[in-house]
Design an enzyme around this catalytic site. Structure first.
Site, PDB file in Angstrom:
ATOM      1  CD  GLU A 721      64.526 124.684  20.653  1.00 39.69           C
ATOM      2  OE1 GLU A 721      64.032 125.330  21.590  1.00 39.69           O
ATOM      3  OE2 GLU A 721      64.579 125.108  19.473  1.00 39.69           O
ATOM      4  CG  ASP A 745      60.946 124.177  24.059  1.00 43.59           C
ATOM      5  OD1 ASP A 745      59.871 124.117  24.674  1.00 43.59           O
ATOM      6  OD2 ASP A 745      61.352 125.215  23.523  1.00 43.59           O
TER       7      ASP A 745
END
Length: 862
Positions: A721, A745
């Site tokens: 992420e 993200d």
């Protein structure tokens, strides 16, 4: 009402001593007093009165044995030895006599009905949390109450309680002798008090959701808690009063806690004030705050704010705002109080039933909305203002309407759109309470087969009672994308526009319209061509979905034999069952946060194991990737009062929160290790930034498994992420069993754009060339060690992106259950080698917009 009672001559043997009411007002049970020192009978047994007069009279003949120097409290020792303490208001000791006048001296003999204290109602009420006046038997260890009054009482006339010497058979008070000695605070001794300052961390200040969080914290810990801002002090248990402070993000407030749990209460309320809610911020629930209506467009269309995406054709159903009149007065004070209590109880039961129903259906957003309604219904300011008015002779219905009007006026004057939207919720509750008083029901609206609801604003209860099978769209003149109905419309997939303005009411009932929520338009006079085009687009979409669903049992294999696993993102057991029905190959992401939210304490190992096992059982032999708790940052939990962070997205979140709370992480790992068969469970760690973090958890997992006597180990993977994880994918893949890209993200961190910021919505696209290069880097690093790479972010459900992801070498896509069939179908139309060649070219383009346009041209929908 009883007339004033007089005592027998001194020395008479009294079986029971009647005490008259020292004030006119409404009797309140001691349990409902907002101070645990009183409510738990630590000061003694008795009753409270919500005063409607300002003259305190002696309840009996006796001697004044104590008069507090601040003038707010006095103790009379009755002829039979009972010590009768009268204490005006909560926390009035801090006024140091301001607003009080004492009319007796210590040692003076008084008769029942003599004047003891007068007080300035306005001055005292503005300075303290409550005017509730207590009449307690201070030596309740020796004297018991044998009878209690309820309802309205008159000063010096109404009997309030009967007291007699305690019999050994009497039930003991719920307090210890030490507490009795330690709680003479009302007459001068010290009580635990704490005060500190807090900074409001919530965007928009204390609007509905953060106010409810503060209220919940205040209720959870008991005691008396107030919040002061701008010269005003309010009860922290009142959502409306907290909202009425008009705070903004960054404002500094003073929190004062008093009672046995003052330290804990203060910490809890401060944490609630200083920890921004996950759904708080520049937008709620993923949709920007409302903008003013821009009115009618050329061609008859009306513009609005998209509250829920989609396309619909239907007939307008105009819902007028139903105004319920308060029922006629009954002419009897006790009957009015009973009517109010019964109506509130009825609506409270209805709301509680709606909460239970939403929980059973795992309808999280609907559940949260009704919880907010519950908080407003129980708001002490509204209830107290209503009861005070009823006590003066106003009918219960009119008193409740006036109390709601006053609070709505406060919220509307603050100029905060988030708070203004809560006015609709208050009006909704007002209608429901008035209907409960009258015993009537709202008439059911008549719907067309394809109805597009048009209203000024729509209350939650109005929307939930409609037949959803006939609703294809929703339009409101007022409201915003953060309103409860807008949130609910998104949750059930109904297209909707809000903030459309009064022009909306120019559309007649029954008119056939086209609602294009994606474009933010309502076509009020669509041409035959427009209607045909809209219907064709909807029909094509439905046909593609039906065709894909019919072949959902087939594997997702490209035309040149490259297999792609299509899994589902889920949160509950029911989600798991639906994913199987939709043809998912397994679960690529089980979010475990739902087990942890809205709890005072974390779930036990047993609770977690039961939930995880239920999911595995529902998958019927398929496997599930279960992500460990992803808390912190924009996902705060009540029992994890992490400190306020300037950059929460870069702070304690994901696996870092597990490192900060190791016992919490260990409990979850033990629960996951208990799943059977263990081979069906794959564990995934969120927000890993380097191999050291992975190795730490790997070692901990081995230790716990050994302690549990396990020889088998579950697969352990990481979510990619953050850019560092993508760049170090080769190092991670050396120790991980798989890698899964969280593109939501990853995109925000790569582009340095907050994914909760509405201004960046258009640019925050996972097809940005920088994000694609990081995905390519991740696949390259994993391939060196023979590990597979999946995607569980929103990009996996994006049909435009699918060929590019396949071309990058991703072999697993975890998507929303509703699009599993279409993702599988599209994979079958692709050629893997062609995707690889074209993707290498697309990554050299300069923007996501260019890449998306080129992808649509190369791989159009079938």
């Amino acid at each position: 009402m009883d007339r004033m009672l007089r005592w027998p001559e001194s020395g008479a043997k009294l079986a029971e001593l009647p005490l008259t009411s020292p004030l006119s007002g409404i009797v309140v049970p001691l349990e409902d007093v907002p101070d645990p020192v009183f409510s738990t009978r630590m000061m003694g047994d008795g009753l409270a009165i919500e005063p409607l007069s300002n003259r305190v009279l002696s309840p009996c003949d006796g001697v004044v044995t104590h008069r507090h120097r601040a003038g707010h409290a006095v103790t009379i020792t009755a002829e039979n030895g009972a010590e009768v303490l009268i204490h005006v208001g909560i926390d009035t000791v801090h006024l140091e006599g301001r607003g009080f006048t004492s009319h007796v001296q210590e040692g003076a003999r008084v008769s029942a009905g003599d004047l003891l204290i007068t007080f300035d109602v306005d001055e005292v009420a503005r300075a303290v949390p409550s005017l509730l006046t207590l009449m307690l038997i201070a030596n309740s260890d020796e004297y018991a109450i044998s009878w209690r009054q309820s309802g309205a009482v008159d000063a010096g006339k109404s009997r309030l309680i009967n007291v007699r010497r305690r019999d050994p058979k009497d039930a003991p008070l719920t307090r210890t002798s030490g507490e009795v000695a330690a709680t003479r605070h009302a007459t001068g001794a010290a009580v635990a008090e704490k005060q500190t300052e807090a900074v409001v961390a919530h965007h928009g200040g204390l609007h509905a959701r953060p106010a409810a969080l503060v209220q919940a914290a205040a209720r959870r810990f008991g005691g008396e808690v107030t919040v002061t801002f701008g010269g005003r002090t309010v009860n922290a248990r009142s959502v409306v009063a907290l909202m009425g402070l008009g705070t903004k993000e960054g404002d500094r407030v003073t929190v004062h806690a008093r009672g046995p749990s003052a330290d804990t209460a203060l910490a809890g309320v401060v944490a609630a004030l200083q920890t921004a809610d996950a759904k708080d911020g520049h937008k709620e629930n993923g949709v920007p705050a409302p903008t003013p209506s821009r009115g009618r467009l050329p061609g008859g269309a009306i513009e609005g704010v998209c509250a829920s995406p989609g396309l619909a054709v239907g007939q307008v159903v105009r819902l007028g705002s139903v105004d319920v009149e308060p029922p006629p007065a009954l002419g009897n004070l006790d009957a009015e109080f009973e009517r109010l209590a019964n109506a509130l109880a009825t609506v409270r039961a209805e709301v509680a039933a709606a909460i239970r129903d939403a929980e059973a259906r795992h309808a999280r957003q609907e559940h949260d909305m009704f919880v907010a309604h519950q908080a407003l219904l129980d708001d002490p300011e509204i209830v107290a203002n209503t009861e005070r008015a009823v006590g003066t002779g106003v009918s219960a219905g009119l008193a409740y309407r006036n109390a709601v009007n006053a609070e709505c006026g406060v919220l509307s004057r603050l100029g905060n759109p988030l708070l203004a939207e809560r006015i609709t919720d208050l009006r909704d509750l007002e209608r429901r309470v008035l209907l409960a008083m009258s015993g009537e029901a709202l008439p059911e609206p008549e719907l067309f087969e394809q109805s597009i609801i048009v209203a000024d604003d729509l209350a939650l209860s109005e929307f939930t009672r409609l037949d959803k099978s006939r609703i294809v769209g929703l339009c409101t003149a007022k409201g915003g994308a953060t309103s409860h109905v807008a949130i609910l419309a998104r949750a059930i997939g109904v297209p909707g526009l809000v903030a459309m303005g009064p022009t909306l009411f120019s559309v007649a009932h029954g008119t056939e319209v086209v609602l294009d929520a994606n474009a933010g338009r309502l076509e009020t006079t669509p041409s035959a061509n427009q209607l045909a085009a809209a219907r064709k687009a909807m029909s094509d979409r439905a046909a593609r979905h039906a065709e894909a669903l019919a072949k959902v049992g087939l594997p997702a294999v490209t035309r040149d034999g490259h297999r792609i696993e299509v899994a589902a993102n889920i949160a509950t057991e029911s989600d798991a069952r639906e994913s199987v029905q939709q043809g998912a190959d397994g679960v690529g992401l089980l979010r475990t946060e739902l087990l942890f939210v809205d709890r005072e304490d974390p779930p036990t190992q047993g609770e977690q194991l039961a939930a995880y096992q239920a999911v595995i059982n529902a998958l019927d032999g398929r496997s599930a990737i279960i992500r460990t708790l992803d808390a912190g940052g924009d996902k705060p939990l009540p029992f994890l009062p992490f400190p306020k962070e300037d950059n929460p997205a870069l702070g304690l979140r994901g696996i870092r929160s597990g490192f900060a709370e190791p016992e919490l992480l260990d409990t979850q790992l033990r629960a996951l290790l208990g799943v059977k068969p263990l081979s069906a469970c794959k564990i995934m760690l969120p927000m890993v930034s380097d191999a050291e973090e992975l190795l730490f958890v790997r070692k901990r997992l081995d230790t716990l498994a050994s302690e549990m006597g396990l020889t088998e180990r579950p697969s352990l993977g990481v979510m990619v992420e953050v850019p560092s994880a993508a760049l170090l994918a080769d190092q991670l893949a050396r120790h991980a069993d798989f890698l899964s890209l969280g593109t939501n993200d990853l995109t925000q961190y790569t582009l340095a754009m907050d994914r909760c910021h509405p201004g960046f919505a258009e640019k925050l696209d996972g097809l940005h060339p920088a994000v694609l290069r990081l995905i390519a880097k991740t696949v390259e690093g994993a391939t060196r060690h023979g590990k597979w790479v999946g995607i569980c972010g929103a990009l996996a459900s994006d049909l435009d992106a699918l060929p590019i992801l396949v071309g990058l070498g991703v072999t697993e896509l975890s998507v929303s259950a509703g699009v599993v069939a279409e993702v599988k179908a599209k994979v079958r139309t692709l050629e893997y080698e062609a995707c690889r060649r074209q993707t290498a070219i697309l990554m050299n383009l300069t923007s996501a917009k260019e890449i998306r346009a080129r992808a649509r041209a190369l791989w159009p929908d079938a």
